[in-house]
Design an enzyme around this catalytic site. Sequence first.
Site, PDB file in Angstrom:
ATOM      1  N   LYS A   1       0.831  -1.204   0.000  1.00  0.00           N
ATOM      2  CA  LYS A   1       0.000   0.000   0.000  1.00  0.00           C
ATOM      3  C   LYS A   1       0.873   1.265   0.000  1.00  0.00           C
ATOM      4  O   LYS A   1       0.652   2.169  -0.780  1.00  0.00           O
ATOM      5  CB  LYS A   1      -0.912  -0.014   1.231  1.00  0.00           C
ATOM      6  CG  LYS A   1      -1.796   1.195   1.370  1.00  0.00           C
ATOM      7  CD  LYS A   1      -2.658   1.130   2.622  1.00  0.00           C
ATOM      8  CE  LYS A   1      -3.397   2.448   2.822  1.00  0.00           C
ATOM      9  NZ  LYS A   1      -4.149   2.468   4.097  1.00  0.00           N
TER      10      LYS A   1
ATOM     11  N   HIS B   1      -2.370 -31.626  22.312  1.00  0.00           N
ATOM     12  CA  HIS B   1      -1.153 -32.418  22.529  1.00  0.00           C
ATOM     13  C   HIS B   1       0.023 -31.483  22.709  1.00  0.00           C
ATOM     14  O   HIS B   1       1.157 -31.819  22.400  1.00  0.00           O
ATOM     15  CB  HIS B   1      -0.946 -33.362  21.326  1.00  0.00           C
ATOM     16  CG  HIS B   1      -2.121 -34.238  21.063  1.00  0.00           C
ATOM     17  ND1 HIS B   1      -2.321 -35.435  21.707  1.00  0.00           N
ATOM     18  CD2 HIS B   1      -3.208 -34.051  20.271  1.00  0.00           C
ATOM     19  CE1 HIS B   1      -3.458 -35.978  21.302  1.00  0.00           C
ATOM     20  NE2 HIS B   1      -4.007 -35.154  20.421  1.00  0.00           N
TER      21      HIS B   1
HETATM   22  O1  F6P Z   1       3.170  -3.508  10.015  1.00  0.00           O
HETATM   23  C1  F6P Z   1       3.057  -2.233   9.548  1.00  0.00           C
HETATM   24  C2  F6P Z   1       2.399  -2.235   8.200  1.00  0.00           C
HETATM   25  O2  F6P Z   1       2.248  -0.916   7.770  1.00  0.00           O
HETATM   26  C3  F6P Z   1       1.055  -2.955   8.202  1.00  0.00           C
HETATM   27  O3  F6P Z   1       0.025  -2.185   8.727  1.00  0.00           O
HETATM   28  C4  F6P Z   1       0.919  -3.249   6.745  1.00  0.00           C
HETATM   29  O4  F6P Z   1      -0.080  -4.208   6.473  1.00  0.00           O
HETATM   30  C5  F6P Z   1       2.325  -3.742   6.421  1.00  0.00           C
HETATM   31  O5  F6P Z   1       3.187  -2.946   7.243  1.00  0.00           O
HETATM   32  C6  F6P Z   1       2.706  -3.661   4.961  1.00  0.00           C
HETATM   33  O6  F6P Z   1       2.563  -2.337   4.539  1.00  0.00           O
HETATM   34  P1  F6P Z   1       2.543  -2.022   2.932  1.00  0.00           P
HETATM   35  O7  F6P Z   1       1.354  -2.745   2.368  1.00  0.00           O
HETATM   36  O8  F6P Z   1       2.423  -0.550   2.860  1.00  0.00           O
HETATM   37  O9  F6P Z   1       3.831  -2.544   2.364  1.00  0.00           O
END
Ligand code: F6P
Length: 547
Positions: free
Chosen positions: A205, A382
């Site tokens: 993202k 277990h």
């Molecule tokens: O762990 C932090 C974080 O920002 C998560 O919230 C997110 O899912 C992950 O790292 C990966 O982020 P990106 O999709 O921006 O690479």
Amino acid sequence: MTQNSKDQSIFDVLETAAIEVKKRHLMTLFSEQPNRAHTYSLNVEPFFLDYSKQAINKNAFKALINFAKYKELEAKRDAMFQGEKINHTENRAVLHTALRDSSQITNSFPQTSLEIESTKTKMLNFVDAVTSQKHLGHTGKVITDVISIGIGGSFFGPKMLQSALIKHNNNQIKIHYLANIDGEQIVHLLDSLNPETCLVIVASKSWTTAETQLNAQSVLKWFNNTLPQKEAIKKHWVALTAKSKQAEEFGIQASMIFPMWDFVGGRYSVWSTIGLPLALSIGSKAFIQILEGAASIDKHFREAPLDKNMPVIMALLGYWQQEYFNLNNLMVLPYSHNLKSLPAYLQQLDMESNGKAVNSTGDEVKNSGPILWGAEGTNCQHSFMQLFHQGKQSSMIDFILPAKGHEQYQAQHKLMIANCLAQAQALLQGKTLTQATNELLATGLNQEQANDLAKHKTMPGNTSSNMLIIEEITPHSMGALLALYEHKVFCQGIFFDVNSFDQWGVELGKSLGKNLLDCMETSQTESLDPSTSNLLDYINKKSEQTY
Ligand code: F6P
């Protein structure tokens, strides 16, 4: 009554209810209330939740519902669905629910609603093109493998749902998830693949996550060794990101970039284009069924009264056990091999959402979300379940059990059901000293021998648990299951008064990691603390490489 005294009375009633219910063993609650199992269970297709083994009675349940009203849960829920900027530290809306039903925001955000639908169509058309072998590689070969590079929310959701829905997996296309930065996994994976038949997805993202960026560069190098033509990347590389410009600068062409939006958090993003590797594995029809399943629980969460609202009840019971029974961790036990990755998925969902310490005004809160962990049943029996039968630690417990198992192995599924329900029974009932002694006498031991051994065979029981029965593991029920837990986490964020949708806590580790990497690359370790510097010296000696 002033507001303060009203507030206090809510908590006084909760406290009184807790004291009252703690006076009794759970088994007594059942004997006092013959229809308890019926009263404290709820059927919301495709789920049946039995919470009768929880330490609650009529007064406690009523007090908890009043607490939810006091926290204005319904208004805050509606604010989320309507796209208000409830993620106040990032000034963002929280609209992962719109990805399963964008009609929710057609009036308030018509443009966004259109973008969601057009992106979904673009993604699913691409899925169909690849799975129908219309989309071929640069050298005209069929795509047989997908490398999905991503971590956290860009990994856990697709990976978990793909293993949950293994029956729906497309056997012509193998999906390989590359999340961690470990050469052992990378070399093993890339040595087994041919770039000509590979689709490479970069799922990020932010397009800044160090692990994903480094892995993407390494896979690109591998890819270019076989297909050095600039054109080649166009047919083989895909980006799932909110940063389309950066993805284009990486070399991925615009038509192969599937957008994400800021109003969808990473841990809430499997419904978005992050779900592409999953959709390539199970097909576009099944992916739509996952969205429909989630939408059905969204509807339930929006419409059901609080005392008949499954995510609300699960959230209240978690709050109740944390606040009044001092339980700080939640054990999720899916009695299903295909749900083995569910605890890991829920760890990010719950702990990255509610692992916070201050409220919207920056004041420290009393409690944050639970430590979440778990493992598949019956393996857990277990392993660590011994401690919860006789040890001195406690945990909140969610058993999850599909009613239907594999049709060819009904004997196994019958044993799975028996074991799952028996674990909840054993935790509830325990075994008294008298029961243990009599059992031992019946085996022929004398009184002294029986008295000695019985102490080691008693179990207190009186341990609460939720039992969530899922009719069957299908795309629809899996979408519903994740939405159920998403909304439970949302409710708990309201109860703990934290922002469930930012994750500032992960930033420090990332920035210190970058700084340490710089120190390692320049061998300038003077600025490091003595412990880190000492560790690095040792590692450099042992690894025969200078990091
Ligand atoms: O762990 C932090 C974080 O920002 C998560 O919230 C997110 O899912 C992950 O790292 C990966 O982020 P990106 O999709 O921006 O690479």
